[in-house]
Motif scaffolding. Structure first.
Motif, PDB file in Angstrom:
ATOM      1  N   ALA A   1      -3.878  54.413 -45.844  1.00 39.53           N
ATOM      2  CA  ALA A   1      -3.629  54.138 -47.255  1.00 39.53           C
ATOM      3  C   ALA A   1      -2.316  53.363 -47.301  1.00 39.53           C
ATOM      4  N   VAL A   2      -2.336  52.181 -47.884  1.00 37.37           N
ATOM      5  CA  VAL A   2      -1.162  51.320 -47.913  1.00 37.37           C
ATOM      6  C   VAL A   2      -0.656  51.202 -49.347  1.00 37.37           C
ATOM      7  N   VAL A   3       0.577  51.645 -49.560  1.00 39.07           N
ATOM      8  CA  VAL A   3       1.233  51.507 -50.863  1.00 39.07           C
ATOM      9  C   VAL A   3       2.255  50.381 -50.707  1.00 39.07           C
ATOM     10  N   THR A   4       2.015  49.294 -51.423  1.00 29.67           N
ATOM     11  CA  THR A   4       2.900  48.137 -51.355  1.00 29.67           C
ATOM     12  C   THR A   4       3.807  48.137 -52.580  1.00 29.67           C
ATOM     13  N   VAL A   5       5.105  48.120 -52.317  1.00 32.86           N
ATOM     14  CA  VAL A   5       6.104  48.157 -53.391  1.00 32.86           C
ATOM     15  C   VAL A   5       6.881  46.848 -53.355  1.00 32.86           C
ATOM     16  N   THR A   6       7.085  46.266 -54.532  1.00 37.65           N
ATOM     17  CA  THR A   6       7.880  45.044 -54.620  1.00 37.65           C
ATOM     18  C   THR A   6       8.931  45.212 -55.717  1.00 37.65           C
ATOM     19  N   GLY A   7       9.952  44.396 -55.641  1.00 38.31           N
ATOM     20  CA  GLY A   7      10.999  44.424 -56.668  1.00 38.31           C
ATOM     21  C   GLY A   7      12.039  45.472 -56.394  1.00 38.31           C
ATOM     22  N   GLU A   8      12.111  46.476 -57.262  1.00 33.10           N
ATOM     23  CA  GLU A   8      13.156  47.488 -57.153  1.00 33.10           C
ATOM     24  C   GLU A   8      12.555  48.881 -57.010  1.00 33.10           C
ATOM     25  N   MET A   9      13.223  49.715 -56.226  1.00 33.13           N
ATOM     26  CA  MET A   9      12.915  51.144 -56.149  1.00 33.13           C
ATOM     27  C   MET A   9      14.128  51.854 -56.722  1.00 33.13           C
ATOM     28  N   ASP A  10      14.046  52.146 -58.015  1.00 34.84           N
ATOM     29  CA  ASP A  10      15.183  52.739 -58.703  1.00 34.84           C
ATOM     30  C   ASP A  10      14.706  53.883 -59.588  1.00 34.84           C
ATOM     31  N   LEU A  11      15.582  54.353 -60.430  1.00 34.69           N
ATOM     32  CA  LEU A  11      15.280  55.479 -61.305  1.00 34.69           C
ATOM     33  C   LEU A  11      14.031  55.229 -62.156  1.00 34.69           C
ATOM     34  N   ILE A  12      13.794  53.992 -62.524  1.00 34.05           N
ATOM     35  CA  ILE A  12      12.652  53.646 -63.369  1.00 34.05           C
ATOM     36  C   ILE A  12      11.356  53.582 -62.559  1.00 34.05           C
ATOM     37  N   SER A  13      11.369  52.934 -61.418  1.00 34.39           N
ATOM     38  CA  SER A  13      10.137  52.689 -60.663  1.00 34.39           C
ATOM     39  C   SER A  13       9.806  53.756 -59.626  1.00 34.39           C
ATOM     40  N   SER A  14      10.781  54.525 -59.200  1.00 36.64           N
ATOM     41  CA  SER A  14      10.549  55.507 -58.133  1.00 36.64           C
ATOM     42  C   SER A  14       9.470  56.546 -58.458  1.00 36.64           C
ATOM     43  N   PRO A  15       9.393  57.054 -59.691  1.00 40.31           N
ATOM     44  CA  PRO A  15       8.329  58.030 -59.981  1.00 40.31           C
ATOM     45  C   PRO A  15       6.921  57.477 -59.734  1.00 40.31           C
ATOM     46  N   ALA A  16       6.719  56.192 -59.991  1.00 39.75           N
ATOM     47  CA  ALA A  16       5.408  55.587 -59.755  1.00 39.75           C
ATOM     48  C   ALA A  16       5.095  55.520 -58.260  1.00 39.75           C
ATOM     49  N   VAL A  17       6.103  55.232 -57.448  1.00 38.42           N
ATOM     50  CA  VAL A  17       5.908  55.213 -55.993  1.00 38.42           C
ATOM     51  C   VAL A  17       5.558  56.615 -55.516  1.00 38.42           C
ATOM     52  N   ARG A  18       6.308  57.600 -55.973  1.00 39.20           N
ATOM     53  CA  ARG A  18       6.044  58.996 -55.614  1.00 39.20           C
ATOM     54  C   ARG A  18       4.602  59.373 -55.981  1.00 39.20           C
ATOM     55  N   GLN A  19       4.168  58.978 -57.173  1.00 37.91           N
ATOM     56  CA  GLN A  19       2.831  59.320 -57.636  1.00 37.91           C
ATOM     57  C   GLN A  19       1.749  58.676 -56.770  1.00 37.91           C
ATOM     58  N   LYS A  20       1.953  57.430 -56.353  1.00 41.28           N
ATOM     59  CA  LYS A  20       0.976  56.749 -55.484  1.00 41.28           C
ATOM     60  C   LYS A  20       0.809  57.506 -54.170  1.00 41.28           C
ATOM     61  N   VAL A  21       1.915  57.968 -53.591  1.00 38.76           N
ATOM     62  CA  VAL A  21       1.836  58.722 -52.331  1.00 38.76           C
ATOM     63  C   VAL A  21       1.126  60.058 -52.575  1.00 38.76           C
TER      64      VAL A  21
ATOM     65  N   MET B   1       3.196  47.258 -57.939  1.00 40.86           N
ATOM     66  CA  MET B   1       2.900  48.184 -56.871  1.00 40.86           C
ATOM     67  C   MET B   1       1.386  48.330 -56.782  1.00 40.86           C
ATOM     68  N   THR B   2       0.895  48.357 -55.543  1.00 40.35           N
ATOM     69  CA  THR B   2      -0.543  48.492 -55.330  1.00 40.35           C
ATOM     70  C   THR B   2      -0.818  49.519 -54.250  1.00 40.35           C
ATOM     71  N   ARG B   3      -2.046  50.023 -54.270  1.00 38.23           N
ATOM     72  CA  ARG B   3      -2.507  50.894 -53.193  1.00 38.23           C
ATOM     73  C   ARG B   3      -3.819  50.332 -52.693  1.00 38.23           C
ATOM     74  N   ALA B   4      -3.929  50.207 -51.383  1.00 32.83           N
ATOM     75  CA  ALA B   4      -5.128  49.666 -50.756  1.00 32.83           C
ATOM     76  C   ALA B   4      -5.408  50.437 -49.475  1.00 32.83           C
ATOM     77  N   GLU B   5      -6.485  50.098 -48.814  1.00 32.97           N
ATOM     78  CA  GLU B   5      -6.842  50.697 -47.531  1.00 32.97           C
ATOM     79  C   GLU B   5      -6.814  49.605 -46.466  1.00 32.97           C
ATOM     80  N   ARG B   6      -6.326  49.960 -45.288  1.00 30.69           N
ATOM     81  CA  ARG B   6      -6.325  49.014 -44.172  1.00 30.69           C
ATOM     82  C   ARG B   6      -6.417  49.786 -42.868  1.00 30.69           C
ATOM     83  N   ASP B   7      -7.468  49.558 -42.138  1.00 35.02           N
ATOM     84  CA  ASP B   7      -7.669  50.174 -40.819  1.00 35.02           C
ATOM     85  C   ASP B   7      -7.472  51.686 -40.846  1.00 35.02           C
ATOM     86  N   GLY B   8      -7.979  52.334 -41.886  1.00 32.30           N
ATOM     87  CA  GLY B   8      -7.886  53.782 -41.985  1.00 32.30           C
ATOM     88  C   GLY B   8      -6.593  54.300 -42.593  1.00 32.30           C
TER      89      GLY B   8
END
Length: 122
Positions: free
Chosen positions: A10-30, A1-8
């Motif tokens: 904030a872009v959070v790119t998620v790959t693989g799975e969004m499940d009980l294990i990875s979802s907290p990291a996605v939430r934190q990025k946002v 998972m990455t966070r970048a900037e594009r045309d103003g």
């Protein structure tokens, strides 16, 4: 998972799975993007091949967070009928749960960060 900037945006790119294990990291990025003053966020989920209820919860929570701070959330999702392995799983899950209509969905990152682009219909 990455966070970048594009045309103003904030872009959070998620790959693989969004499940009980990875979802907290996605939430934190946002949350980090909002804490950094970002009010325009794109969740690029084109590379997500599996999403469970905790992933859906993060999407709904992210939408709620962005609305509470007068921000915008856009989501990149391939069409529900895209070939397997091209990220269509999340689109199908959201449609099956009846929550797909809650999100501004775009077919790719270029469209999601284009102010003149219109979201795909639910």
């Amino acid at each position: 998972m990455t966070r970048a900037e594009r045309d103003g945006w904030a872009v959070v790119t998620v790959t693989g799975e969004m499940d009980l294990i990875s979802s907290p990291a996605v939430r934190q990025k946002v949350h980090d993007a909002v804490a950094d003053g970002r009010r325009d966020v794109v969740l690029d989920l084109a590379g997500v091949r599996f999403c469970d209820s905790s992933g859906v919860g993060v999407l709904i929570g992210s939408r709620r967070l962005m609305r509470s701070c007068a921000g915008r959330l856009r989501v990149v999702l391939p069409a529900a009928d895209a070939p397997p392995g091209q990220g269509a799983h999340v689109n199908r899950v959201l449609a099956a749960l009846g929550v797909r209509r809650l999100f501004e969905v775009f077919p790719d990152l270029a469209a999601a960060t284009d102010e003149s682009a219109q979201p795909l219909s639910a």
